[in-house]
Write a protein that holds these residues in place. Structure first.
Motif, mmCIF file in Angstrom:
data_model
loop_
_atom_site.group_PDB
_atom_site.id
_atom_site.type_symbol
_atom_site.label_atom_id
_atom_site.label_comp_id
_atom_site.label_asym_id
_atom_site.label_seq_id
_atom_site.Cartn_x
_atom_site.Cartn_y
_atom_site.Cartn_z
ATOM 1 N N ALA A 58 -10.334 1.765 0.046
ATOM 2 C CA ALA A 58 -10.779 1.159 1.300
ATOM 3 C C ALA A 58 -12.036 1.877 1.758
ATOM 4 O O ALA A 58 -12.092 3.113 1.754
ATOM 5 C CB ALA A 58 -9.696 1.254 2.368
ATOM 6 N N GLU A 120 -16.161 5.117 0.573
ATOM 7 C CA GLU A 120 -14.696 5.177 0.592
ATOM 8 C C GLU A 120 -14.203 6.129 1.675
ATOM 9 O O GLU A 120 -14.679 7.260 1.792
ATOM 10 C CB GLU A 120 -14.142 5.631 -0.759
ATOM 11 C CG GLU A 120 -12.611 5.637 -0.793
ATOM 12 C CD GLU A 120 -12.041 6.114 -2.112
ATOM 13 O OE1 GLU A 120 -12.062 5.337 -3.076
ATOM 14 O OE2 GLU A 120 -11.586 7.283 -2.158
ATOM 15 N N ILE A 124 -5.247 2.224 0.098
ATOM 16 C CA ILE A 124 -4.155 1.398 0.613
ATOM 17 C C ILE A 124 -3.165 1.136 -0.520
ATOM 18 O O ILE A 124 -3.547 0.633 -1.582
ATOM 19 C CB ILE A 124 -4.674 0.070 1.182
ATOM 20 C CG1 ILE A 124 -5.611 0.330 2.363
ATOM 21 C CG2 ILE A 124 -3.512 -0.826 1.614
ATOM 22 C CD1 ILE A 124 -6.235 -0.926 2.933
ATOM 23 N N GLY A 137 -1.645 2.982 4.498
ATOM 24 C CA GLY A 137 -2.967 3.553 4.303
ATOM 25 C C GLY A 137 -2.894 5.063 4.260
ATOM 26 O O GLY A 137 -2.015 5.673 4.877
ATOM 27 N N LEU A 149 -9.728 2.305 8.615
ATOM 28 C CA LEU A 149 -8.671 2.201 7.608
ATOM 29 C C LEU A 149 -7.446 1.485 8.185
ATOM 30 O O LEU A 149 -6.815 0.674 7.497
ATOM 31 C CB LEU A 149 -8.296 3.587 7.092
ATOM 32 C CG LEU A 149 -7.222 3.618 5.999
ATOM 33 C CD1 LEU A 149 -7.625 2.751 4.810
ATOM 34 C CD2 LEU A 149 -6.962 5.048 5.540
ATOM 35 N N ALA A 152 -8.154 -2.083 8.065
ATOM 36 C CA ALA A 152 -8.054 -2.606 6.699
ATOM 37 C C ALA A 152 -6.602 -2.800 6.282
ATOM 38 O O ALA A 152 -6.260 -3.791 5.615
ATOM 39 C CB ALA A 152 -8.761 -1.661 5.730
ATOM 40 N N ASP A 156 -4.563 -6.465 5.326
ATOM 41 C CA ASP A 156 -3.898 -6.656 4.034
ATOM 42 C C ASP A 156 -2.403 -6.940 4.162
ATOM 43 O O ASP A 156 -1.727 -7.133 3.141
ATOM 44 C CB ASP A 156 -4.086 -5.417 3.160
ATOM 45 C CG ASP A 156 -5.381 -5.453 2.369
ATOM 46 O OD1 ASP A 156 -6.183 -6.372 2.611
ATOM 47 O OD2 ASP A 156 -5.597 -4.571 1.520
#
Length: 284
Positions: A58, A120, A124, A137, A149, A152, A156
């Protein structure tokens, strides 16, 4: 339904409750996801022991400067509030760890020599624990901000009947990002003056986000009745009270789920789960 299980501070039993509820819901044939958004110290995997089937990087977008075409006007540094990009001595220096990924420097560059590349910040994991879907995460060591993060991870999350999100402790930006777009904030607290102080702060955050709130009192037979009085005065529903039980602490120390280690807690958590689902229906 997305339920964020949160607390104003660490150590209240948030993850213990989140993992046990998730596991129980899946066993009761609800399509359930456990999402660990406590990305700085994720530990839900210790209890759920998922089979990790996918791990992805991520990242966030950070600026990259074409020095050969740069006119070194300094505008990129002027617009950055966090000094992540500065012009010094005919060079442009970029500090990715300070960047808040707003894209302002690239947008305002008068000669268009700034582009963005992925940096980066963590990973994840996705997998399953029995029928329970698992996602978590993990922030890379040294990263300053964990909110990208968390965002993200939430993006997902697979579709399900019930998503239980293990939120980071505290009431700062990571909690706000976690609570965003949830249906219910389930706050875990203790009946002590410190617990009440942190609960009030967490309630304020949730209500600022216009999010319904419910409370679980852990170690309910210690302290005093101030938390209960506060919840009554604020019309906040207490959906469960969990006693201060040594067996729970022993199960935690061995990374065991409460409902698996102590049979008599299964009815309590079953009722808690039913109340959460019903509460969500009523508030929606």
């Amino acid at each position: 339904m997305k339920v964020a299980i949160a607390s104003g501070k660490g150590g209240t039993g948030k993850t213990t409750i989140a993992t046990s509820l998730s596991h129980l819901a899946a066993n009761l044939n609800h399509r359930t996801v456990y999402a660990d958004c406590d990305v700085e110290e994720p530990n839900g995997h210790l209890f759920l022991k998922p089979d990790i089937r996918d791990t992805r990087s991520a990242g966030v977008l950070v600026p990259v400067v074409n020095e050969d075409a740069c006119i070194h006007c300094g505008l990129c540094g002027d617009v950055c509030l966090y000094n992540a990009i500065v012009t010094l001595g005919g060079r442009v220096l970029v500090y990715p760890d300070l960047c808040h990924n707003c894209g302002g420097c690239a947008l305002l560059c008068p000669v268009g020599v700034i582009c963005e590349t992925s940096h980066e910040i963590g990973t994840i994991d996705r997998g399953k624990s029995g029928t329970l879907q698992y996602i978590a995460g993990r922030l890379n060591v040294g990263q300053i901000s964990c909110t990208p993060l968390i965002r993200a991870v939430k993006q997902d999350i697979p579709k399900a009947d019930l998503v239980i999100i293990d939120a980071p402790p505290g009431t700062a930006c990571p909690l706000i990002e976690t609570l965003h777009d949830c249906d219910l904030a389930l706050l875990v607290t203790e009946p002590t003056p410190f617990g009440l102080h942190d609960l009030k702060r967490a309630v304020q955050v949730a209500r600022t986000l216009d999010l319904p709130v419910a409370v679980i009192i852990n170690r309910a037979d210690i302290g005093n009745g101030d938390v209960r009085d506060y919840c009554a005065s604020e019309s906040i529903r207490i959906i469960a009270e969990i006693p201060n039980d040594r067996r729970v602490a022993e199960a935690y120390s061995q990374a065991k789920l409460i409902t698996s280690a102590i049979d008599e807690y299964t009815p309590l958590f079953t009722g808690m789960l039913a109340d959460i689902i019903e509460y969500g229906k009523c508030t929606n």
